[in-house]
Design a protein around this motif. Structure first.
Motif, PDB file in Angstrom:
ATOM      1  N   ASN A   1       0.828  -1.209   0.000  1.00  0.00           N
ATOM      2  CA  ASN A   1       0.000   0.000   0.000  1.00  0.00           C
ATOM      3  C   ASN A   1       0.863   1.262   0.000  1.00  0.00           C
ATOM      4  O   ASN A   1       0.489   2.279  -0.592  1.00  0.00           O
ATOM      5  CB  ASN A   1      -0.933   0.013   1.211  1.00  0.00           C
ATOM      6  N   GLN A   2       2.002   1.215   0.674  1.00  0.00           N
ATOM      7  CA  GLN A   2       2.921   2.357   0.628  1.00  0.00           C
ATOM      8  C   GLN A   2       3.389   2.604  -0.802  1.00  0.00           C
ATOM      9  O   GLN A   2       3.428   3.755  -1.272  1.00  0.00           O
ATOM     10  CB  GLN A   2       4.112   2.097   1.553  1.00  0.00           C
ATOM     11  N   GLU A   3       3.755   1.529  -1.504  1.00  0.00           N
ATOM     12  CA  GLU A   3       4.182   1.670  -2.893  1.00  0.00           C
ATOM     13  C   GLU A   3       3.060   2.242  -3.749  1.00  0.00           C
ATOM     14  O   GLU A   3       3.289   3.125  -4.592  1.00  0.00           O
ATOM     15  CB  GLU A   3       4.633   0.310  -3.442  1.00  0.00           C
ATOM     16  N   ALA A   4       1.838   1.750  -3.546  1.00  0.00           N
ATOM     17  CA  ALA A   4       0.699   2.217  -4.338  1.00  0.00           C
ATOM     18  C   ALA A   4       0.426   3.694  -4.083  1.00  0.00           C
ATOM     19  O   ALA A   4       0.143   4.456  -5.021  1.00  0.00           O
ATOM     20  CB  ALA A   4      -0.535   1.388  -4.003  1.00  0.00           C
ATOM     21  N   ALA A   5       0.504   4.122  -2.825  1.00  0.00           N
ATOM     22  CA  ALA A   5       0.258   5.529  -2.490  1.00  0.00           C
ATOM     23  C   ALA A   5       1.317   6.434  -3.098  1.00  0.00           C
ATOM     24  O   ALA A   5       1.005   7.504  -3.635  1.00  0.00           O
ATOM     25  CB  ALA A   5       0.209   5.693  -0.970  1.00  0.00           C
ATOM     26  N   LEU A   6       2.580   6.011  -3.034  1.00  0.00           N
ATOM     27  CA  LEU A   6       3.657   6.822  -3.595  1.00  0.00           C
ATOM     28  C   LEU A   6       3.558   6.900  -5.120  1.00  0.00           C
ATOM     29  O   LEU A   6       3.856   7.944  -5.715  1.00  0.00           O
ATOM     30  CB  LEU A   6       5.009   6.249  -3.179  1.00  0.00           C
TER      31      LEU A   6
ATOM     32  N   LEU B   1      -8.961   4.994  -7.031  1.00  0.00           N
ATOM     33  CA  LEU B   1      -7.752   4.527  -7.702  1.00  0.00           C
ATOM     34  C   LEU B   1      -7.148   3.379  -6.899  1.00  0.00           C
ATOM     35  O   LEU B   1      -6.816   3.547  -5.730  1.00  0.00           O
ATOM     36  CB  LEU B   1      -6.739   5.663  -7.832  1.00  0.00           C
ATOM     37  N   LEU B   2      -7.003   2.221  -7.518  1.00  0.00           N
ATOM     38  CA  LEU B   2      -6.490   1.024  -6.857  1.00  0.00           C
ATOM     39  C   LEU B   2      -5.202   0.633  -7.575  1.00  0.00           C
ATOM     40  O   LEU B   2      -5.217  -0.128  -8.537  1.00  0.00           O
ATOM     41  CB  LEU B   2      -7.524  -0.100  -6.910  1.00  0.00           C
ATOM     42  N   SER B   3      -4.099   1.165  -7.073  1.00  0.00           N
ATOM     43  CA  SER B   3      -2.817   1.062  -7.771  1.00  0.00           C
ATOM     44  C   SER B   3      -1.877   0.044  -7.155  1.00  0.00           C
ATOM     45  O   SER B   3      -0.662   0.117  -7.378  1.00  0.00           O
ATOM     46  CB  SER B   3      -2.136   2.439  -7.789  1.00  0.00           C
ATOM     47  N   VAL B   4      -2.379  -0.906  -6.362  1.00  0.00           N
ATOM     48  CA  VAL B   4      -1.501  -1.885  -5.729  1.00  0.00           C
ATOM     49  C   VAL B   4      -0.906  -2.828  -6.767  1.00  0.00           C
ATOM     50  O   VAL B   4      -1.598  -3.284  -7.677  1.00  0.00           O
ATOM     51  CB  VAL B   4      -2.247  -2.684  -4.637  1.00  0.00           C
ATOM     52  N   MET B   5       0.375  -3.120  -6.603  1.00  0.00           N
ATOM     53  CA  MET B   5       1.095  -4.005  -7.510  1.00  0.00           C
ATOM     54  C   MET B   5       1.625  -5.242  -6.794  1.00  0.00           C
ATOM     55  O   MET B   5       2.327  -6.056  -7.400  1.00  0.00           O
ATOM     56  CB  MET B   5       2.269  -3.260  -8.153  1.00  0.00           C
ATOM     57  N   ALA B   6       1.323  -5.370  -5.503  1.00  0.00           N
ATOM     58  CA  ALA B   6       1.847  -6.490  -4.716  1.00  0.00           C
ATOM     59  C   ALA B   6       0.849  -6.807  -3.610  1.00  0.00           C
ATOM     60  O   ALA B   6      -0.121  -6.091  -3.391  1.00  0.00           O
ATOM     61  CB  ALA B   6       3.214  -6.150  -4.131  1.00  0.00           C
ATOM     62  N   GLY B   7       1.113  -7.899  -2.890  1.00  0.00           N
ATOM     63  CA  GLY B   7       0.228  -8.343  -1.832  1.00  0.00           C
ATOM     64  C   GLY B   7      -0.335  -9.710  -2.165  1.00  0.00           C
ATOM     65  O   GLY B   7       0.188 -10.421  -3.020  1.00  0.00           O
ATOM     66  N   GLY B   8      -1.401 -10.109  -1.480  1.00  0.00           N
ATOM     67  CA  GLY B   8      -1.958 -11.433  -1.706  1.00  0.00           C
ATOM     68  C   GLY B   8      -3.457 -11.444  -1.578  1.00  0.00           C
ATOM     69  O   GLY B   8      -4.094 -10.444  -1.238  1.00  0.00           O
ATOM     70  N   GLY B   9      -4.055 -12.605  -1.848  1.00  0.00           N
ATOM     71  CA  GLY B   9      -5.488 -12.774  -1.698  1.00  0.00           C
ATOM     72  C   GLY B   9      -6.279 -11.881  -2.633  1.00  0.00           C
ATOM     73  O   GLY B   9      -5.848 -11.522  -3.725  1.00  0.00           O
ATOM     74  N   THR B  10      -7.477 -11.526  -2.200  1.00  0.00           N
ATOM     75  CA  THR B  10      -8.297 -10.560  -2.924  1.00  0.00           C
ATOM     76  C   THR B  10      -8.372  -9.289  -2.103  1.00  0.00           C
ATOM     77  O   THR B  10      -8.253  -9.308  -0.881  1.00  0.00           O
ATOM     78  CB  THR B  10      -9.706 -11.107  -3.183  1.00  0.00           C
ATOM     79  N   LYS B  11      -8.584  -8.179  -2.762  1.00  0.00           N
ATOM     80  CA  LYS B  11      -8.475  -6.871  -2.117  1.00  0.00           C
ATOM     81  C   LYS B  11      -9.839  -6.369  -1.643  1.00  0.00           C
ATOM     82  O   LYS B  11     -10.733  -6.093  -2.459  1.00  0.00           O
ATOM     83  CB  LYS B  11      -7.853  -5.861  -3.085  1.00  0.00           C
TER      84      LYS B  11
ATOM     85  N   VAL C   1     -10.538   2.710 -11.147  1.00  0.00           N
ATOM     86  CA  VAL C   1      -9.394   2.463 -12.021  1.00  0.00           C
ATOM     87  C   VAL C   1      -8.461   1.550 -11.238  1.00  0.00           C
ATOM     88  O   VAL C   1      -8.047   1.891 -10.123  1.00  0.00           O
ATOM     89  CB  VAL C   1      -8.664   3.763 -12.414  1.00  0.00           C
ATOM     90  N   ALA C   2      -8.127   0.389 -11.788  1.00  0.00           N
ATOM     91  CA  ALA C   2      -7.437  -0.625 -10.993  1.00  0.00           C
ATOM     92  C   ALA C   2      -6.360  -1.342 -11.786  1.00  0.00           C
ATOM     93  O   ALA C   2      -6.477  -1.538 -13.004  1.00  0.00           O
ATOM     94  CB  ALA C   2      -8.439  -1.648 -10.460  1.00  0.00           C
ATOM     95  N   SER C   3      -5.322  -1.744 -11.070  1.00  0.00           N
ATOM     96  CA  SER C   3      -4.299  -2.630 -11.625  1.00  0.00           C
ATOM     97  C   SER C   3      -4.840  -4.050 -11.668  1.00  0.00           C
ATOM     98  O   SER C   3      -5.845  -4.382 -11.017  1.00  0.00           O
ATOM     99  CB  SER C   3      -3.045  -2.577 -10.761  1.00  0.00           C
TER     100      SER C   3
END
Length: 416
Positions: free
Chosen positions: A255-260, A321-331, A345-347
């Motif tokens: 989430n930090q990466e997505a926010a930045l 805006l859903l810009s996450v590029m990492a993590g697991g499961g469903t969001k 708008v989502a990755s």
């Protein structure tokens, strides 16, 4: 007549307005308490005085767990395979203390009554679940893996590496390997294992699907304009501002990466191209000081930390805006945006595990220029924004009803 007893072991305090893990734990609480006298154990101290639903007894044990020694963890970093037989070598692994007050009190309260279901939420709850199974007669032992921890840690390592946090990335990668070894052995001792995303089932033969769900559908959104308007303000919320929103726990690297990415790469691309007034709200719990500093400067980006209620932000939101590029499961952040009836708008990672159709339920984007262009398109086309919002909301309501009717599935079949 006494109801059967169930036990939920959760590393987080189950609550409907918390993080993704807290929401999934709350979903378990709702299911188990419907037909059982439910006892919930969590290491979080605030749960001791928290109000619990009727028929639920909460037990908090902030002093019940102990991590492995510093020496054991250093050995785990040097030889990750030690985690297979010695979980104390894993950085986040904790085991019950010999005289665990909260756990012992729960065992005494249950007495010699049989436990119909014992659910251990997340792989690292295994130590507590094993401790309880030695002391309680358990009929059915279940583990909710939620997501594939080793894959989640591996993708988190990638997020840390891309943010330049190389040492943390290497440690996360080592822990990912340790979890992969544990995943080969520990779930085999449970009668049932659950996963949130269908894509993860292939890694765990015999595991069953338990999709992430929100407690209940959000109220229907206000009708959006069906045709383009000549003035930008007519397509915006009541504030007259075109508001962009990202939501996520800000102590979590993906989430930090997505926010930045949004604040430092997408927002500059919108300057001079997106007519004012507009804003990018980044909302989440527990942002570290370095992230506050990078997100706290003047301009269109606004940081909203530790808000007790996100409803006002969603009410004023034009596009999520859903810009996450990492993590697991469903969001759950994706489900939440759809539930509030917002254009998304989502990755690809943000919609992972969800049967959403690009162009119908959301606009796809992977790079900063793609996110910026999608925002500009939705600003210029309020009719498209309304269509996406309505289709996403309809999908969420339909999936919620289906999940309530068929809460768990194994491969392609329904589990009784």
């Amino acid at each position: 007549m006494h109801r059967p007893v169930a036990v939920l072991v959760s590393p987080v305090w189950p609550q409907p307005g918390g993080s993704g893990r807290a929401l999934r734990a709350w979903d378990w609480l709702q299911e188990l308490s419907a037909g059982h006298e439910l006892h919930v154990w969590t290491p979080q101290a605030q749960a001791a005085t928290a109000p619990w639903p009727p028929g639920v007894q909460g037990w908090a044990g902030p002093g019940d767990l102990q991590p492995g020694s510093a020496r054991a963890r250093r050995l785990g970093w040097l030889v990750p395979a030690l985690g297979l037989h010695w979980p104390q070598t894993i950085a986040h692994w904790q085991l019950p203390m010999p005289h665990a007050a909260g756990l012992s009190a729960m065992v005494r309260a249950i007495g010699d009554r049989p436990v119909a279901r014992l659910v251990a939420f997340r792989l690292y709850s295994h130590g507590v679940a094993a401790w309880l199974r030695e002391r309680l007669p358990v009929a059915q032992a279940e583990m909710d893996l939620d997501d594939w921890d080793s894959a989640t840690m591996g993708s988190t390592a990638g997020a840390l590496w891309r943010m330049g946090r190389r040492l943390e990335a290497l440690l996360a990668w080592r822990e990912s390997l340790q979890y992969r070894l544990l995943e080969r052995r520990l779930p085999q001792g449970y009668d049932t294992c659950w996963l949130a995303a269908r894509e993860d089932l292939a890694a765990f033969p015999g595991a069953r699907l338990r999709p992430n769900r929100l407690p209940a559908p959000a109220p229907a959104p206000a009708p959006a304009p069906a045709t383009p308007s000549a003035t930008p303000s007519a397509s915006a919320p009541a504030t007259g501002c075109f508001n962009l929103l990202f939501v996520g726990s800000l102590d979590y690297a993906p989430n930090q990466e997505a926010a930045l990415l949004l604040a430092e790469q997408v927002a500059p691309l919108l300057h001079g191209r997106l007519p004012p007034p507009w804003s990018l709200a980044i909302a989440g719990a527990r942002p570290p000081s370095w992230l506050r500093h990078r997100l706290g400067g003047p301009g269109h980006v606004q940081l909203h930390a530790d808000l007790p209620d996100l409803s006002p932000l969603y009410a004023d939101c034009s596009v999520a805006l859903l810009s996450v590029m990492a993590g697991g499961g469903t969001k759950l952040k994706t489900l939440e945006a759809l539930a509030h009836g917002k254009a998304v708008v989502a990755s690809a990672h943000a919609v992972r595990g969800l049967a959403l159709e690009a162009g119908k339920h959301y606009l796809p984007a992977e790079t900063p220029p793609q996110f910026a262009q999608a925002v500009l398109d939705l600003h210029a086309q309020p009719g498209l924004r309304a269509q996406l919002a309505q289709a996403g909301r309809a999908w969420f309501v339909a999936e919620s009803r289906r999940a309530d009717a068929e809460p768990c599935a194994c491969g392609g079949g329904t589990v009784p």
